[in-house]
Design a protein around this motif. Structure first.
Motif, PDB file in Angstrom:
ATOM      1  N   PRO A  16       0.830  -1.210   0.000  1.00 12.39           N
ATOM      2  CA  PRO A  16       0.000   0.000   0.000  1.00 12.39           C
ATOM      3  C   PRO A  16       0.864   1.259   0.000  1.00 12.39           C
ATOM      4  N   ALA A  17       0.420   2.245  -0.801  1.00  9.38           N
ATOM      5  CA  ALA A  17       1.186   3.481  -0.904  1.00  9.38           C
ATOM      6  C   ALA A  17       1.192   4.221   0.439  1.00  9.38           C
ATOM      7  N   LYS A  18       0.013   4.163   1.139  1.00  8.35           N
ATOM      8  CA  LYS A  18      -0.072   4.822   2.445  1.00  8.35           C
ATOM      9  C   LYS A  18      -0.504   3.798   3.463  1.00  8.35           C
ATOM     10  N   ARG A  19       0.076   3.852   4.660  1.00 11.54           N
ATOM     11  CA  ARG A  19      -0.306   2.899   5.707  1.00 11.54           C
ATOM     12  C   ARG A  19      -1.729   3.197   6.168  1.00 11.54           C
ATOM     13  N   PRO A  20      -2.550   2.151   6.364  1.00 11.32           N
ATOM     14  CA  PRO A  20      -3.932   2.388   6.787  1.00 11.32           C
ATOM     15  C   PRO A  20      -4.030   2.744   8.276  1.00 11.32           C
ATOM     16  N   TRP A  21      -5.179   3.307   8.662  1.00 15.78           N
ATOM     17  CA  TRP A  21      -5.484   3.499  10.077  1.00 15.78           C
ATOM     18  C   TRP A  21      -6.209   2.255  10.572  1.00 15.78           C
ATOM     19  N   ARG A  22      -6.172   2.067  11.871  1.00 13.31           N
ATOM     20  CA  ARG A  22      -6.926   0.977  12.474  1.00 13.31           C
ATOM     21  C   ARG A  22      -8.417   1.326  12.392  1.00 13.31           C
ATOM     22  N   PRO A  23      -9.236   0.504  11.714  1.00 13.79           N
ATOM     23  CA  PRO A  23     -10.653   0.892  11.552  1.00 13.79           C
ATOM     24  C   PRO A  23     -11.354   1.099  12.893  1.00 13.79           C
ATOM     25  N   GLU A  24     -10.949   0.346  13.923  1.00 16.16           N
ATOM     26  CA  GLU A  24     -11.573   0.505  15.250  1.00 16.16           C
ATOM     27  C   GLU A  24     -11.362   1.920  15.790  1.00 16.16           C
ATOM     28  N   SER A  25     -10.224   2.559  15.432  1.00 19.60           N
ATOM     29  CA  SER A  25      -9.910   3.875  15.989  1.00 19.60           C
ATOM     30  C   SER A  25     -10.843   4.955  15.456  1.00 19.60           C
ATOM     31  N   ILE A  26     -11.477   4.694  14.317  1.00 20.42           N
ATOM     32  CA  ILE A  26     -12.332   5.729  13.716  1.00 20.42           C
ATOM     33  C   ILE A  26     -13.538   6.013  14.617  1.00 20.42           C
ATOM     34  N   VAL A  27     -13.789   5.123  15.606  1.00 16.25           N
ATOM     35  CA  VAL A  27     -14.917   5.366  16.519  1.00 16.25           C
ATOM     36  C   VAL A  27     -14.792   6.724  17.226  1.00 16.25           C
ATOM     37  N   TYR A  28     -13.565   7.152  17.538  1.00 15.98           N
ATOM     38  CA  TYR A  28     -13.415   8.413  18.287  1.00 15.98           C
ATOM     39  C   TYR A  28     -13.820   9.623  17.445  1.00 15.98           C
ATOM     40  N   PRO A  29     -13.191   9.826  16.287  1.00 17.41           N
ATOM     41  CA  PRO A  29     -13.667  10.949  15.462  1.00 17.41           C
ATOM     42  C   PRO A  29     -15.139  10.810  15.072  1.00 17.41           C
ATOM     43  N   ALA A  30     -15.643   9.572  14.960  1.00 21.02           N
ATOM     44  CA  ALA A  30     -17.063   9.399  14.630  1.00 21.02           C
ATOM     45  C   ALA A  30     -17.929   9.921  15.768  1.00 21.02           C
ATOM     46  N   PHE A  31     -17.527   9.628  16.997  1.00 18.15           N
ATOM     47  CA  PHE A  31     -18.289  10.068  18.173  1.00 18.15           C
ATOM     48  C   PHE A  31     -18.271  11.590  18.274  1.00 18.15           C
ATOM     49  N   PHE A  32     -17.086  12.162  18.156  1.00 13.29           N
ATOM     50  CA  PHE A  32     -16.973  13.614  18.358  1.00 13.29           C
ATOM     51  C   PHE A  32     -17.394  14.396  17.118  1.00 13.29           C
ATOM     52  N   LEU A  41     -13.289   9.633   6.938  1.00 14.85           N
ATOM     53  CA  LEU A  41     -12.141   8.805   7.333  1.00 14.85           C
ATOM     54  C   LEU A  41     -12.297   7.387   6.811  1.00 14.85           C
ATOM     55  N   GLY A  42     -13.547   6.891   6.794  1.00  7.76           N
ATOM     56  CA  GLY A  42     -13.793   5.545   6.295  1.00  7.76           C
ATOM     57  C   GLY A  42     -13.418   5.418   4.826  1.00  7.76           C
ATOM     58  N   VAL A  43     -13.789   6.422   4.026  1.00  6.75           N
ATOM     59  CA  VAL A  43     -13.477   6.366   2.594  1.00  6.75           C
ATOM     60  C   VAL A  43     -11.965   6.479   2.382  1.00  6.75           C
ATOM     61  N   LEU A  44     -11.321   7.426   3.091  1.00  7.98           N
ATOM     62  CA  LEU A  44      -9.869   7.574   2.934  1.00  7.98           C
ATOM     63  C   LEU A  44      -9.152   6.283   3.319  1.00  7.98           C
ATOM     64  N   ASN A  45      -9.591   5.691   4.442  1.00  6.64           N
ATOM     65  CA  ASN A  45      -8.943   4.467   4.900  1.00  6.64           C
ATOM     66  C   ASN A  45      -9.234   3.303   3.949  1.00  6.64           C
ATOM     67  N   GLY A  46     -10.448   3.282   3.398  1.00  3.90           N
ATOM     68  CA  GLY A  46     -10.816   2.240   2.458  1.00  3.90           C
ATOM     69  C   GLY A  46      -9.918   2.273   1.229  1.00  3.90           C
ATOM     70  N   ARG A  47      -9.569   3.485   0.791  1.00  3.35           N
ATOM     71  CA  ARG A  47      -8.651   3.583  -0.356  1.00  3.35           C
ATOM     72  C   ARG A  47      -7.287   3.030   0.016  1.00  3.35           C
ATOM     73  N   ARG A  48      -6.843   3.321   1.250  1.00  7.60           N
ATOM     74  CA  ARG A  48      -5.542   2.792   1.682  1.00  7.60           C
ATOM     75  C   ARG A  48      -5.571   1.267   1.744  1.00  7.60           C
ATOM     76  N   LEU A  49      -6.726   0.720   2.115  1.00  8.81           N
ATOM     77  CA  LEU A  49      -6.845  -0.737   2.224  1.00  8.81           C
ATOM     78  C   LEU A  49      -7.259  -1.371   0.904  1.00  8.81           C
ATOM     79  N   ALA A  50      -7.442  -0.543  -0.119  1.00 10.33           N
ATOM     80  CA  ALA A  50      -7.827  -1.024  -1.453  1.00 10.33           C
ATOM     81  C   ALA A  50      -9.105  -1.845  -1.407  1.00 10.33           C
ATOM     82  N   VAL A  51     -10.122  -1.390  -0.654  1.00  9.12           N
ATOM     83  CA  VAL A  51     -11.411  -2.099  -0.675  1.00  9.12           C
ATOM     84  C   VAL A  51     -12.146  -1.707  -1.966  1.00  9.12           C
ATOM     85  N   PRO A  52     -13.074  -2.566  -2.444  1.00  8.13           N
ATOM     86  CA  PRO A  52     -13.752  -2.281  -3.715  1.00  8.13           C
ATOM     87  C   PRO A  52     -14.492  -0.940  -3.701  1.00  8.13           C
ATOM     88  N   THR A  53     -14.554  -0.313  -4.881  1.00 10.40           N
ATOM     89  CA  THR A  53     -15.190   1.005  -5.006  1.00 10.40           C
ATOM     90  C   THR A  53     -16.626   0.981  -4.510  1.00 10.40           C
TER      91      THR A  53
END
Lengths: 142, 289
Positions: A16-32, A41-53
């Motif tokens: 991967p060109a960029k290291r992904p974030w831990r998906p569990e960690s997105i709970v904090y910015p999601a809450f606040f 953050l989910g879309v940006l991280n999904g691109r890093r993880l190369a999940v389907p469009t």
């Protein structure tokens, strides 16, 4: 009988060109930050993880639906704290969508030796930025 | 002239206790015509892999294959080395060549399963490890691979269950304790996790990863982390749901002030859970080194 199992199925992948974030960690910015922060953050991280469009679109869609739900609450209910609470609840729901799509690919990436990147700074910025953006739109429509 | 057998046995014994450097020194005493023998090369590969010198593992496996012809054990090492180097297609070719010679070899099946899992092919990986488990249900490599795949699937409960079984069958195996540590940490069982890594690190002090993980769990057991235990234990989602439900309930039964207080406390808690762990980690690490 095991012909299928013993036939090659693997193709070399670029790391991967960029290291992904831990998906569990997105709970904090999601809450606040609320649903838009979670989806962004989910879309940006999904691109890093190369999940389907298609899954990226679903995450983005969930973010918009979440924000729409919050908007509806804001139009129907007077109390400010209910609107805040709706932001939190919708944010967490969007995060659940992100988690459903990204937990496996993240763990597979870990098996490939990819380390998680810290979400603290981008998470804070997204939560504050998009949290304020949501608040602004809500203030305008009410 | 030194007879190769005792040298190889000594090297194997050193490897079993994690003294890879000494094993290599031992192997270096072999006469020139014995150095490239299949068993000598396998031991060399095992020693180099323990030292994390994977490029040399690949070279040794290739040299061994050139000298001995196709050999499933050397193909296994070649496959592992190629996987470590990120050349997964070449790794797959080596492992499949090995499996063509030894279709029931648990090590080859598990390595191939690992490779498939790392490429996101979890179903195929699961089938491969099932084949291996049918041959050697209690082999450490089979347990370890089953745990990896359960973890990659996101099935933390199953991963921990297999780890417990692994420790039960192989109570002296440091990897078993480390895996129980890792899978318990994933489920928030901090004390079991720490105990697992502590035992693993004690059994094999040379393994940096075990010590690193034991240290990480020391962070989780720090007194300042005590308030975060519920989140670690039940997972973020359940804890959050309880908090949100609590706030809504208080409001519904007409106690808005209490609901507000709970909400505020929850907010503080969230900030705490975000800010404190990195600080504790820094502090514990400073004390450690």
């Amino acid at each position: 009988m095991n012909d299928e199992l013993f036939s090659p199925t693997i193709r070399d992948q670029a790391p991967p060109a960029k290291r992904p974030w831990r998906p569990e960690s997105i709970v904090y910015p999601a809450f606040f930050g609320g649903p838009l922060a979670a989806a962004t953050l989910g879309v940006l991280n999904g691109r890093r993880l190369a999940v389907p469009t298609q899954q990226l679109l679903l995450i983005a869609g969930a973010g918009l639906v979440g924000f729409g739900a919050r908007l509806t609450v804001a139009l129907l209910v007077e109390s400010n704290s209910a609107v805040r609470l709706a932001g939190t609840v919708c944010g967490i729901l969007v995060w659940l969508v992100v988690l459903a799509f990204q937990r496996r690919p993240f763990r597979v990436a870990q098996l490939r030796g990819v380390d998680a990147k810290s979400l603290v700074v981008p998470g804070l910025l997204t939560a504050i930025g998009l949290g304020l953006f949501e608040a602004l739109i809500l203030a305008l429509v009410r | 002239m030194t007879s190769p057998q005792p040298v190889l046995h000594r090297a194997q014994a050193l490897l079993a206790t994690g003294r890879a450097g000494q094993a290599l020194t031992e192997l270096a005493t072999l006469p020139a015509n014995e150095v490239t023998g299949s068993w000598a090369m396998q031991l060399r590969c095992a020693a180099l892999s323990q030292l994390d010198r994977w490029a040399e593992v690949g070279d040794a496996a290739r040299a061994g294959l050139a000298a001995n012809g196709p050999d499933p054990d050397l193909l296994l090492w070649l496959g592992r080395a190629e996987h470590e180097a990120g050349r997964d297609q070449a790794a797959e070719r080596a492992l499949l060549d090995g499996l063509a010679l030894a279709p029931n070899d648990a090590d080859l099946l598990c390595s191939y399963a690992d490779l498939c899992a790392a490429n996101g092919q979890l179903d195929k990986a699961g089938k491969l490890v099932e084949l291996a488990a049918a041959r050697e249900p209690h082999a450490p490599v089979v347990y370890a691979t089953r745990i990896q795949i359960a973890h990659a699937r996101g099935d933390d409960r199953e991963a921990q269950r297999i780890s417990r079984e692994f420790v039960g069958v192989h109570p002296d195996n440091p990897v078993a304790h480390a895996l129980l540590g890792g899978t318990s940490a994933a489920r928030g069982h901090i004390d079991t996790a720490y105990e697992g890594f502590r035992q693993a690190a004690a059994a094999r002090p040379t393994e940096q990863v075990f010590a690193e993980s034991a240290l990480e769990l020391r962070v989780a057991r720090h007194p300042l982390m005590l308030p975060l235990r519920p989140v670690l234990r039940f997972g973020a989602l359940k804890t959050w749901l309880v908090a949100v439900a609590g706030i809504l309930l208080l409001r519904a039964i007409g106690l808005p002030v209490l609901a507000g207080l709970l909400g505020f406390a929850w907010l503080i808690f969230c900030v705490y859970s975000w800010v404190v762990p990195p600080l504790v980690r820094k502090r514990v690490r400073r004390g450690w080194s």
